[in-house]
Design a protein around this motif. Structure first.
Motif, PDB file in Angstrom:
ATOM      1  N   UNK A   1       9.065  -8.067  19.436  1.00  0.00           N
ATOM      2  CA  UNK A   1       7.644  -7.190  20.031  1.00  0.00           C
ATOM      3  C   UNK A   1       6.434  -7.507  19.290  1.00  0.00           C
ATOM      4  N   UNK A   2       6.543  -7.596  18.047  1.00  0.00           N
ATOM      5  CA  UNK A   2       5.249  -7.946  17.412  1.00  0.00           C
ATOM      6  C   UNK A   2       4.671  -9.244  17.703  1.00  0.00           C
ATOM      7  N   UNK A   3       5.534 -10.464  17.746  1.00  0.00           N
ATOM      8  CA  UNK A   3       4.830 -11.466  17.915  1.00  0.00           C
ATOM      9  C   UNK A   3       4.602 -11.541  19.359  1.00  0.00           C
ATOM     10  N   UNK A   4       4.977 -11.190  20.283  1.00  0.00           N
ATOM     11  CA  UNK A   4       4.837 -11.475  21.743  1.00  0.00           C
ATOM     12  C   UNK A   4       3.321 -10.192  22.011  1.00  0.00           C
ATOM     13  N   UNK A   5       3.409  -9.246  21.211  1.00  0.00           N
ATOM     14  CA  UNK A   5       2.173  -8.569  21.146  1.00  0.00           C
ATOM     15  C   UNK A   5       1.104  -9.170  20.729  1.00  0.00           C
ATOM     16  N   UNK A   6       1.120 -10.052  19.771  1.00  0.00           N
ATOM     17  CA  UNK A   6       0.137 -10.856  19.191  1.00  0.00           C
ATOM     18  C   UNK A   6      -0.496 -12.010  20.090  1.00  0.00           C
ATOM     19  N   UNK A   7       0.543 -12.481  20.656  1.00  0.00           N
ATOM     20  CA  UNK A   7       0.406 -13.584  21.594  1.00  0.00           C
ATOM     21  C   UNK A   7      -0.533 -12.789  22.867  1.00  0.00           C
ATOM     22  N   UNK A   8      -0.174 -11.659  23.375  1.00  0.00           N
ATOM     23  CA  UNK A   8      -0.700 -10.905  24.541  1.00  0.00           C
ATOM     24  C   UNK A   8      -2.320 -10.866  24.222  1.00  0.00           C
ATOM     25  N   UNK A   9      -2.468 -10.290  22.974  1.00  0.00           N
ATOM     26  CA  UNK A   9      -3.899  -9.897  22.536  1.00  0.00           C
ATOM     27  C   UNK A   9      -4.658 -11.270  22.447  1.00  0.00           C
ATOM     28  N   UNK A  10      -4.068 -12.386  21.765  1.00  0.00           N
ATOM     29  CA  UNK A  10      -4.580 -13.600  21.747  1.00  0.00           C
ATOM     30  C   UNK A  10      -4.924 -14.175  23.255  1.00  0.00           C
ATOM     31  N   UNK A  11      -3.998 -14.109  24.083  1.00  0.00           N
ATOM     32  CA  UNK A  11      -4.295 -14.215  25.454  1.00  0.00           C
ATOM     33  C   UNK A  11      -5.603 -13.647  26.144  1.00  0.00           C
ATOM     34  N   UNK A  12      -5.553 -12.388  25.856  1.00  0.00           N
ATOM     35  CA  UNK A  12      -6.779 -11.516  26.451  1.00  0.00           C
ATOM     36  C   UNK A  12      -8.255 -11.861  25.867  1.00  0.00           C
ATOM     37  N   UNK A  13      -8.229 -12.654  24.860  1.00  0.00           N
ATOM     38  CA  UNK A  13      -9.420 -13.161  24.244  1.00  0.00           C
ATOM     39  C   UNK A  13      -9.794 -14.621  25.100  1.00  0.00           C
ATOM     40  N   UNK A  14      -8.821 -15.107  25.582  1.00  0.00           N
ATOM     41  CA  UNK A  14      -9.188 -16.576  26.377  1.00  0.00           C
ATOM     42  C   UNK A  14      -9.706 -16.226  27.584  1.00  0.00           C
TER      43      UNK A  14
END
Length: 135
Positions: A122-135
């Motif tokens: 959950x933590x790591x997928x959330x971090x990837x989703x946050x990173x994706x939102x900044x792209x």
């Protein structure tokens, strides 16, 4: 077989009951084996959760390769990490593997292992989703 029968008979008194305070023969705790089992089950749970969470991210409408990349990286990275964790316990001697004084250390390590297995997807997928939102 004869040794097992002798050991079993030695732990029982005249009336056939086990002597007070004696554990059954062959029921020693092996911390190495127990940790190995927990690592195997934690890897299964982690991988299942990671796939479930990643598929949830894919269904949210993002048409990107990022969730697939996250799945590959996170599953591939956790295997060596769990193996290193398991090796800490594999290095115990036979006498240490049955030492009841290691129970607290085992409980702590088991807790850390399961917190990681349940929380990291959950933590790591959330971090990837946050990173994706900044792209």
């Amino acid at each position: 077989m004869n040794k097992a029968l002798r050991d079993s008979a030695a732990t029982q008194n005249v009336s056939g009951q086990k002597a007070a305070g004696q554990k059954p023969v062959g029921k020693k705790v092996d911390w190495r084996r127990k940790m190995s089992d927990h690592v195997a089950y934690a890897l299964l749970v982690y991988t299942g959760l990671q796939i479930f969470v990643t598929m949830g991210a894919l269904k949210s409408g993002h048409s990107s390769i990022l969730p697939y990349f996250a799945l590959i990286v996170l599953v591939a990275a956790i295997i060596p990490a769990c193996r290193m964790f398991e090796q800490r316990w594999d290095g115990l001697s036979d006498s240490d593997a049955a030492n009841p004084e290691l129970a607290d250390r085992f409980k702590r390590d088991r807790l850390v292992l399961w917190l990681c297995a349940l929380g990291l997807p959950f933590l790591l997928t959330g971090l990837f989703k946050v990173a994706y939102s900044f792209m």
